[in-house]
Design an enzyme around this catalytic site. Sequence first.
Site, PDB file in Angstrom:
ATOM      1  CG  ASP A   8       9.861 -17.432   3.320  1.00  0.00           C
ATOM      2  OD1 ASP A   8      10.539 -16.500   2.837  1.00  0.00           O
ATOM      3  OD2 ASP A   8       9.382 -18.336   2.615  1.00  0.00           O
ATOM      4  CD  GLU A  10       7.306 -18.417  -1.070  1.00  0.00           C
ATOM      5  OE1 GLU A  10       7.476 -17.837  -2.167  1.00  0.00           O
ATOM      6  OE2 GLU A  10       8.235 -18.986  -0.469  1.00  0.00           O
ATOM      7  CD  GLU A  53       5.546 -14.060 -14.450  1.00  0.00           C
ATOM      8  OE1 GLU A  53       5.426 -12.820 -14.508  1.00  0.00           O
ATOM      9  OE2 GLU A  53       4.924 -14.852 -15.200  1.00  0.00           O
ATOM     10  CG  HIS A 151      11.071 -20.995  -3.360  1.00  0.00           C
ATOM     11  ND1 HIS A 151      12.054 -20.103  -2.987  1.00  0.00           N
ATOM     12  CD2 HIS A 151      11.632 -21.792  -4.294  1.00  0.00           C
ATOM     13  CE1 HIS A 151      13.155 -20.348  -3.683  1.00  0.00           C
ATOM     14  NE2 HIS A 151      12.912 -21.364  -4.487  1.00  0.00           N
ATOM     15  CG  ASP A 156      11.267 -21.790   1.849  1.00  0.00           C
ATOM     16  OD1 ASP A 156      11.546 -22.968   1.582  1.00  0.00           O
ATOM     17  OD2 ASP A 156      11.068 -20.923   0.976  1.00  0.00           O
TER      18      ASP A 156
END
Length: 231
Positions: A8, A10, A53, A151, A156
Amino acid sequence: MTRALILDTETTGLDPTTGDRVLEVAAIEVVNLLPTGRAFHRLINPERDVPPEASRVHGFTASMLADKPLFAAILPELLEFLGDDPIVAHNAPFDFGFLDAEFVRAGVPKLSRSRMVDTLEMAKKRFPGLPNSLDALCRRFGIDLSQRTTHNALLDVQLLGQVYLELMGGKQPGLALATAGGGSLRVAPAAADAAPVSRTPRPIVPTPEELERHAAFIAKLKDPVWATLEG
């Protein structure tokens, strides 16, 4: 032995073609669908701002990452960890797209798409028309989400490892899965002193009426093979 990596990332945004960068990458090793405890996890200085965001999603800000290594610095270790094995990710084209951009920037060949295993596509085929986000799948399979407040890539991949196991057929009979330190999965063997399972034989004995009907059916067969065999 079948090895794969659950991965994963980010990022600072949604589109690497507009300058968004990877700021966290995590991967865990699974062998025969079960985590081995080996993991790769790095925070990365994205060399740009982190929009509010994006920070709301993963919790990282530019100031938190200012002293972290650049992607090129962690790349050799990442490549060594990934090896040549399949790479499992949820919405894998997203992660592969960002890694492509970082690899090209570092002058390294892109990951082969033949290695990509997308659990989102697997889930869509198994649960058509249902929500198939990582959260939704964890709830569907009864996987604990209590620690997932943001997250975080490392958490994750640990959750996705459990989801991948379920999507590939579920927990194997006779094995209990226990969460070990760091959230990785270990196989917990059954207790040595567990009582054996006792089963009572249930022989099937045909009734005289069933035997009579069977004989009548056999009599209708033309030249049955067994009639030519010697007793």
